[in-house]
Scaffold this motif. Structure first.
Motif, short mmCIF file in Angstrom:
data_model
loop_
_atom_site.label_atom_id
_atom_site.label_comp_id
_atom_site.label_asym_id
_atom_site.label_seq_id
_atom_site.Cartn_x
_atom_site.Cartn_y
_atom_site.Cartn_z
N ARG A 93 0.84 -1.20 0.00
CA ARG A 93 0.00 0.00 0.00
C ARG A 93 0.87 1.26 0.00
O ARG A 93 2.01 1.24 0.49
CB ARG A 93 -0.92 0.01 1.22
N PRO A 94 0.36 2.36 -0.55
CA PRO A 94 1.12 3.62 -0.51
C PRO A 94 1.36 4.07 0.93
O PRO A 94 0.42 4.11 1.74
CB PRO A 94 0.21 4.61 -1.25
N ILE A 95 2.60 4.39 1.26
CA ILE A 95 2.97 4.76 2.62
C ILE A 95 3.79 6.04 2.60
O ILE A 95 4.66 6.21 1.74
CB ILE A 95 3.76 3.64 3.32
N ALA A 96 3.49 6.94 3.52
CA ALA A 96 4.32 8.13 3.72
C ALA A 96 5.27 7.83 4.87
O ALA A 96 4.85 7.62 6.00
CB ALA A 96 3.44 9.33 4.05
N TRP A 97 6.57 7.79 4.58
CA TRP A 97 7.58 7.43 5.57
C TRP A 97 8.14 8.66 6.27
O TRP A 97 8.15 9.76 5.71
CB TRP A 97 8.73 6.67 4.92
N GLU A 98 8.63 8.46 7.48
CA GLU A 98 9.32 9.52 8.24
C GLU A 98 8.50 10.81 8.22
O GLU A 98 9.01 11.90 7.96
CB GLU A 98 10.71 9.77 7.66
N ALA A 99 7.21 10.68 8.51
CA ALA A 99 6.31 11.82 8.38
C ALA A 99 6.33 12.71 9.61
O ALA A 99 6.44 12.23 10.75
CB ALA A 99 4.89 11.33 8.12
N GLU A 100 6.24 14.00 9.36
CA GLU A 100 6.10 15.00 10.41
C GLU A 100 4.83 15.79 10.13
O GLU A 100 4.65 16.31 9.03
CB GLU A 100 7.31 15.94 10.44
N LEU A 101 3.96 15.86 11.12
CA LEU A 101 2.67 16.53 10.95
C LEU A 101 2.62 17.76 11.85
O LEU A 101 2.90 17.68 13.05
CB LEU A 101 1.53 15.58 11.32
N ARG A 102 2.27 18.90 11.25
CA ARG A 102 2.05 20.13 12.01
C ARG A 102 0.62 20.60 11.80
O ARG A 102 0.11 20.59 10.68
CB ARG A 102 3.02 21.23 11.59
N LEU A 103 -0.01 21.01 12.89
CA LEU A 103 -1.39 21.49 12.86
C LEU A 103 -1.46 22.93 13.32
O LEU A 103 -0.76 23.32 14.27
CB LEU A 103 -2.28 20.62 13.75
N ARG A 104 -2.31 23.70 12.65
CA ARG A 104 -2.58 25.07 13.09
C ARG A 104 -4.09 25.27 13.11
O ARG A 104 -4.80 24.77 12.23
CB ARG A 104 -1.94 26.09 12.15
N VAL A 105 -4.58 26.02 14.09
CA VAL A 105 -6.01 26.29 14.19
C VAL A 105 -6.23 27.78 14.37
O VAL A 105 -5.31 28.54 14.68
CB VAL A 105 -6.63 25.51 15.38
N SER A 106 -7.47 28.20 14.17
CA SER A 106 -7.82 29.62 14.27
C SER A 106 -7.58 30.15 15.68
O SER A 106 -7.56 29.40 16.66
CB SER A 106 -9.31 29.81 13.91
N CYS A 107 -7.41 31.45 15.75
CA CYS A 107 -7.31 32.11 17.05
C CYS A 107 -8.59 31.85 17.85
O CYS A 107 -9.69 31.85 17.30
CB CYS A 107 -7.13 33.62 16.86
N GLY A 108 -8.41 31.62 19.13
CA GLY A 108 -9.55 31.32 19.99
C GLY A 108 -9.75 29.83 20.19
O GLY A 108 -10.62 29.42 20.96
#
Length: 401
Positions: free
Chosen positions: A45-60
């Protein structure tokens, strides 16, 4: 592994974005094909290796919690050694007490979430994928309830004290009670379906403390932690359909029903839905269970199984022959596997007769009745909570599903 072996291996798999597979009472002739198929599916299956995930959300808003398979968790940064489409990372968002109160009072205030995944492809390329998702908030609970995605909500609510099954069960029961008494959820799909899904979750081996060995509990707990919401929903609420009516129609037709759609109407998950002259297919998410009643029409048995004796001994695809009734049966089996994207080995077919070997697996999947895992019916759960909508929810779950 035996004893607590799997419980020692599971954290390593889950913290590296991997998974675990469990084959109780492993038998080489039967389980080897399934193991080979699952191994091939995993490595191909397709795999993303050595992944780093960053999340940003709205103010508040801020990230209140993350659940799933990842090695490192910080406020907005997550390290996922491998990432693929069959796993899920669940994120809880909450309003900042200092700045979010005004936004919650404003109708139509925007909420934006941005996720950036930096990963290495199987070809060795370092790539980045960015997803930006936006919605509007509302101060009205009824509006919120009407927009709930039930499988996604189930996946989030499945979280609980992982090392304490009893505490997890009590937490889920409390969530059921609050849903059943919520005025905001009244008349919404979430109030009809989500309590039933949570009730099915209560009967999972992952939340049992007796009659389930440690390895089985560890495996099911890993599934709850990392599997995709749709897969989790199927495990909590299996699909039960009656096939005998359509199969009898095929016997009396001129062959035009051979490629017609198989039955799609879902039945309530209780023995009251079964008749001894019927044939029923149940998709538990782990196997397809075909229950053949004791008094099924002789012509139907002859067409689908080449006779009653063969129905007793039918294994896997051997039951499907070229007759009309068997064609309807084959279509239903093929469609059930296609919905999961599963192979024959990954979603095997088991033919069961009343009182025969393996029937207990089928009966335990009828979660609306008392089972070994939880001696409580879905109606008794509603009654115990004194829900004013309990009977209405039970009567309407079939049409809502």
């Amino acid at each position: 592994a035996d004893g607590a072996g799997l419980s020692l291996l599971a954290p390593l798999a889950l913290q590296t974005g991997g998974g675990i597979w469990y084959y109780p009472r492993f038998s080489a002739p039967e389980d080897m094909v399934r193991m080979q198929s699952e191994l091939l599916r995993t490595v191909a299956r397709p795999i993303a290796w050595e992944a780093e995930l960053r999340l940003r959300v709205s103010c508040g808003w801020h990230i209140a919690g993350v659940h799933g398979s990842c090695a490192e968790k910080r406020q907005d940064y997550f390290l996922v050694p491998n990432c693929h489409a069959e796993q899920a990372l669940k994120v809880n968002l909450a309003q900042d007490p200092s700045t979010g109160s005004q936004a919650s009072r404003d109708e139509g205030s925007p909420l934006v979430v941005q996720a950036a995944l930096l990963y290495t492809s199987s070809a060795g390329q370092r790539l980045v994928r960015v997803l930006t998702w936006a919605t509007v908030t509302t101060p009205y609970p009824t509006t919120v309830m009407r927009s709930v995605d039930v499988p996604a909500a189930l996946s989030l609510l499945a979280g609980g004290p992982r090392d304490d099954p009893a505490a997890s069960r009590e937490l889920i029961k409390e969530r059921c009670r609050r849903l059943l008494h919520s005025r905001a959820a009244e008349g919404c799909e979430v109030s009809q379906l989500l309590p039933l899904y949570l009730f099915g979750l209560l009967k999972s081996p992952a939340l049992q403390t007796s009659q389930v060995n440690a390895d089985q509990r560890t495996f099911d707990l890993a599934q709850l932690t990392s599997c995709a919401p749709d897969h989790l929903a199927t495990q909590c609420i299996p699909t039960l359909v009656a096939l005998h009516g359509r199969m009898l129609d095929a016997l009396s037709a001129d062959g035009s029903l051979h490629t017609a759609p198989a039955p799609t109407e879902r039945l309530s998950l209780t023995v009251r839905s079964l008749a001894q002259d019927g044939i029923y297919l149940l998709n538990s998410g782990k196997a397809l269970l075909l229950w053949v009643g004791q008094h099924v029409d002789g012509a139907l048995l002859e067409s689908a199984f080449s006779g009653a004796a063969q129905a007793e001994d039918a294994v896997g695809e051997q039951l499907v022959c070229a007759d009309a009734a068997a064609a309807v049966l084959a279509i239903a089996i093929e469609r059930a596997r296609a919905e999961r994207g599963a192979t024959v080995a990954e979603l095997p077919l088991k033919v069961l007769r009343p009182g025969g070997m393996g029937e207990n697996e089928f009966l335990c999947a009828l979660i609306e009745d008392p089972t070994h895992g939880l001696q409580m019916s879905v109606q008794s759960l509603y009654t115990s909570y004194g829900s004013p909508r309990g009977q209405h929810v039970a009567d309407n779950q079939q049409s809502a599903a």
